[in-house]
Design an enzyme around this catalytic site. Structure first.
Site, PDB file in Angstrom:
ATOM      1  N   ARG A  31       0.827  -1.223   0.000  1.00  0.00           N
ATOM      2  CA  ARG A  31       0.000   0.000   0.000  1.00  0.00           C
ATOM      3  C   ARG A  31       0.856   1.265   0.000  1.00  0.00           C
ATOM      4  NH1 ARG A  31      -5.511  -0.021   1.368  1.00  0.00           N
ATOM      5  NH2 ARG A  31      -6.357  -2.077   1.045  1.00  0.00           N
ATOM      6  N   ARG A  35      -3.722   6.813   0.259  1.00  0.00           N
ATOM      7  CA  ARG A  35      -4.283   7.994   0.926  1.00  0.00           C
ATOM      8  C   ARG A  35      -3.331   8.798   1.791  1.00  0.00           C
ATOM      9  NH1 ARG A  35      -9.123   4.577   3.117  1.00  0.00           N
ATOM     10  NH2 ARG A  35      -7.328   3.183   3.058  1.00  0.00           N
ATOM     11  N   ARG A  44      -7.352  11.693  -6.407  1.00  0.00           N
ATOM     12  CA  ARG A  44      -8.565  11.024  -5.917  1.00  0.00           C
ATOM     13  C   ARG A  44      -9.733  12.003  -5.849  1.00  0.00           C
ATOM     14  NH1 ARG A  44     -12.363   8.553  -4.183  1.00  0.00           N
ATOM     15  NH2 ARG A  44     -12.455   6.992  -2.544  1.00  0.00           N
ATOM     16  N   ASP A  81      -6.930  -3.133  -7.320  1.00  0.00           N
ATOM     17  CA  ASP A  81      -7.429  -3.694  -6.070  1.00  0.00           C
ATOM     18  C   ASP A  81      -7.753  -5.168  -6.260  1.00  0.00           C
ATOM     19  OD1 ASP A  81      -8.367  -2.594  -3.250  1.00  0.00           O
ATOM     20  OD2 ASP A  81      -9.744  -4.187  -3.823  1.00  0.00           O
ATOM     21  N   TYR A 157     -14.684 -11.646   0.806  1.00  0.00           N
ATOM     22  CA  TYR A 157     -15.423 -10.416   0.454  1.00  0.00           C
ATOM     23  C   TYR A 157     -16.624 -10.735  -0.431  1.00  0.00           C
ATOM     24  CZ  TYR A 157     -11.568  -7.766   2.449  1.00  0.00           C
ATOM     25  OH  TYR A 157     -10.638  -7.257   3.319  1.00  0.00           O
TER      26      TYR A 157
HETATM   27  O1  CP3 Z   1      -0.206  -1.540  -2.557  1.00  0.00           O
HETATM   28  C1  CP3 Z   1      -0.513  -0.647  -3.382  1.00  0.00           C
HETATM   29  O2  CP3 Z   1      -0.118   0.521  -3.272  1.00  0.00           O
HETATM   30  C2  CP3 Z   1      -1.288  -1.081  -4.605  1.00  0.00           C
HETATM   31  C3  CP3 Z   1      -2.702  -0.985  -4.571  1.00  0.00           C
HETATM   32  C4  CP3 Z   1      -3.557  -1.853  -3.641  1.00  0.00           C
HETATM   33  C5  CP3 Z   1      -4.795  -1.400  -3.126  1.00  0.00           C
HETATM   34  N1  CP3 Z   1      -5.396  -2.433  -2.468  1.00  0.00           N
HETATM   35  C6  CP3 Z   1      -5.337  -0.036  -3.328  1.00  0.00           C
HETATM   36  C7  CP3 Z   1      -6.443   0.458  -2.478  1.00  0.00           C
HETATM   37  C8  CP3 Z   1      -3.397  -3.183  -3.214  1.00  0.00           C
HETATM   38  C9  CP3 Z   1      -2.239  -4.123  -3.438  1.00  0.00           C
HETATM   39  C10 CP3 Z   1      -4.576  -3.539  -2.481  1.00  0.00           C
HETATM   40  C11 CP3 Z   1      -4.808  -4.878  -1.905  1.00  0.00           C
HETATM   41  C12 CP3 Z   1      -6.027  -5.138  -1.142  1.00  0.00           C
HETATM   42  N2  CP3 Z   1      -7.280  -4.604  -1.344  1.00  0.00           N
HETATM   43  C13 CP3 Z   1      -6.130  -6.097  -0.095  1.00  0.00           C
HETATM   44  C14 CP3 Z   1      -5.015  -7.024   0.381  1.00  0.00           C
HETATM   45  C15 CP3 Z   1      -4.034  -6.342   1.244  1.00  0.00           C
HETATM   46  C16 CP3 Z   1      -4.572  -5.854   2.561  1.00  0.00           C
HETATM   47  O3  CP3 Z   1      -4.549  -4.636   2.758  1.00  0.00           O
HETATM   48  O4  CP3 Z   1      -4.983  -6.695   3.372  1.00  0.00           O
HETATM   49  C17 CP3 Z   1      -7.445  -6.081   0.373  1.00  0.00           C
HETATM   50  C18 CP3 Z   1      -8.016  -6.926   1.485  1.00  0.00           C
HETATM   51  C19 CP3 Z   1      -8.177  -5.132  -0.434  1.00  0.00           C
HETATM   52  C20 CP3 Z   1      -9.615  -4.803  -0.366  1.00  0.00           C
HETATM   53  C21 CP3 Z   1      -9.844  -3.383  -0.017  1.00  0.00           C
HETATM   54  N3  CP3 Z   1      -9.591  -2.315  -0.865  1.00  0.00           N
HETATM   55  C22 CP3 Z   1     -10.364  -2.874   1.188  1.00  0.00           C
HETATM   56  C23 CP3 Z   1     -10.774  -3.713   2.384  1.00  0.00           C
HETATM   57  C24 CP3 Z   1     -10.424  -1.488   1.056  1.00  0.00           C
HETATM   58  C25 CP3 Z   1     -11.010  -0.507   2.053  1.00  0.00           C
HETATM   59  C26 CP3 Z   1     -10.129  -0.298   3.207  1.00  0.00           C
HETATM   60  C27 CP3 Z   1      -9.043   0.687   2.867  1.00  0.00           C
HETATM   61  O5  CP3 Z   1      -7.896   0.414   3.209  1.00  0.00           O
HETATM   62  O6  CP3 Z   1      -9.397   1.703   2.284  1.00  0.00           O
HETATM   63  C28 CP3 Z   1      -9.890  -1.145  -0.219  1.00  0.00           C
HETATM   64  C29 CP3 Z   1      -9.735   0.211  -0.793  1.00  0.00           C
HETATM   65  C30 CP3 Z   1      -8.387   0.588  -1.364  1.00  0.00           C
HETATM   66  N4  CP3 Z   1      -7.565  -0.232  -2.066  1.00  0.00           N
HETATM   67  C31 CP3 Z   1      -7.796   1.880  -1.306  1.00  0.00           C
HETATM   68  C32 CP3 Z   1      -6.574   1.805  -2.001  1.00  0.00           C
HETATM   69  C33 CP3 Z   1      -5.590   2.919  -2.265  1.00  0.00           C
HETATM   70  C34 CP3 Z   1      -8.411   3.119  -0.666  1.00  0.00           C
HETATM   71  C35 CP3 Z   1      -9.357   3.716  -1.660  1.00  0.00           C
HETATM   72  C36 CP3 Z   1      -9.612   5.178  -1.435  1.00  0.00           C
HETATM   73  O7  CP3 Z   1      -8.870   6.007  -1.975  1.00  0.00           O
HETATM   74  O8  CP3 Z   1     -10.594   5.473  -0.761  1.00  0.00           O
END
Ligand code: CP3
Length: 351
Positions: A31, A35, A44, A81, A157
């Protein structure tokens, strides 16, 4: 001794993933885009929603490069994602501000039969275009990592419809009717193998599978839904791309990791922050490259706490085949200055 006899590439991350112990371990952060960076917030704010960002190659590529420009990580990770796969299969997926992902829950074989694996490549074409654009824009030392969710974690999910449920619905289905739940896992194995193969064909040099919720399963179910499923994906991916490096991230299953690594054939295991370091040196690092595992909270706190924890990880794991990373993703409240200090610390560490 590198485990692979293929020609050594110049990119430090790929060398470490092939089993080389480097004097200075390569690093990137899960990540790392997102944000906590004001330049991400700016893009965003202009976009319709998070999914629109993921499906707009020029914006997604730019977001992937933002942290690399600031902190000079050894890898960029594709901005996308893990829930794009259910979206591509035709399940309704939305990211709600302040709530996270919301999906229309799938809880029967009949609902699985309504998913449409045929549309996968077409639907995910913009993501593959992001991969191509990124590969063109990266220099000769920064590796490009593609990724997908592992079947079990994506299924949690898809079945529960949201996070924060402890995967109660998915757990119940998997436990009560494993042959029925297997229709969903098998569909995800196929979709994930095709998707990762397409990412590699488009320019990804390594891929990471995220199995964030592996730790919710008892031993035998972990073996089936996590280990076996990932083994099948790795096998299929290697049939198309024999040399691609595969990293698996799992949370909450530490003592199961050596057997998991042996059975799946992954090149690297990304460990969470609870995995004991001395145990890792003895039990895991002789078998695979280890990646991890600084507590993301330590990066929010920063200062001496962060320096002490990061240095201990480097001192214990830094001599083996190792990639420095976090134990989970960068938290949104992380000050970018702390990440900059961490990057300097990793770069200046020497055994
Ligand atoms: O790592 C990176 O920079 C690459 C992008 C990336 C995202 N999600 C972008 C994202 C990666 C590799 C993920 C993986 C991901 N997504 C996982 C596995 C890793 C982990 O964190 O456990 C999971 C479970 C998800 C599912 C997911 N996506 C959730 C549960 C959420 C909401 C919670 C949160 O952290 O916001 C997301 C949203 C998400 N994925 C955002 C980003 C940048 C935030 C979106 C926003 O801008 O509001």
């Amino acid at each position: 001794m590198p485990r692979s006899n293929t020609e050594t590439t110049a990119k430090p991350l790929l060398r470490a993933l092939r089993g080389e112990a480097l004097t200075r371990p390569p690093f990137w952060l899960m990540r790392q885009a997102g944000r906590y960076l004001p330049e991400y917030q700016a893009i965003r704010a202009e976009a319709k929603d998070f999914l629109a960002l993921c499906y707009t190659p020029s914006l997604a590529a730019e977001i992937s490069l933002q942290p690399v420009r600031r902190f000079h990580m050894d890898a960029a990770i594709l901005f996308a994602d893990i829930l794009l796969v259910p979206d591509a299969l035709g399940q309704n997926v939305a990211f709600i501000e302040g709530e996270g992902p919301v999906l229309e829950p799938i809880n029967s074989e009949a609902a699985v039969a309504h998913l449409d694996p045929e549309r996968l490549e077409e639907h995910l074409a913009p993501v593959l275009e992001t991969v191509r654009q990124l590969r063109r824009q990266l220099d000769g030392t920064t590796a490009l990592i593609g990724f997908a969710g592992a079947p079990w974690t994506v299924a949690t999910y898809m079945v529960d419809g949201r996070g924060g449920t402890g995967a109660a619905a998915a757990r119940k289905w998997a436990c009560a009717a494993p042959e029925s739940f297997a229709t969903l896992i098998d569909l995800l194995i196929d979709a994930t193998a095709r998707y990762l193969s397409a990412q590699v064909a488009s320019g990804a040099e390594a891929v990471q599978l995220f199995d964030t919720w592996a730790g919710l399963l008892p031993e035998q179910e972990f073996a089936r839904w996590c280990t076996d499923a990932t083994a099948q994906i790795v096998h299929r991916l290697r049939a198309d791309h024999p040399d691609v490096a595969v990293i698996a991230y799992l949370r909450g299953v530490s003592t199961c990791l050596p057997a998991y690594a042996a059975r799946t054939g992954v090149d690297a295991i990304s460990i969470d922050s609870t995995v004991p370091l001395e145990w890792t040196v003895e039990a895991l690092q002789p078998k695979v490259t280890v990646q991890g595992n600084l507590d993301p909270v330590a990066v929010v706190v920063g200062g001496e706490v962060m320096r002490q924890q990061a240095t201990r990880i480097l001192d214990v794991l830094g001599r083996g085949p190792f990639v420095f990373n976090l134990g989970h993703g960068v938290l949104p409240e992380t000050p970018p200055d702390h990440v900059a200090e961490l990057a300097d610390l990793v770069r200046s560490w020497g055994p």
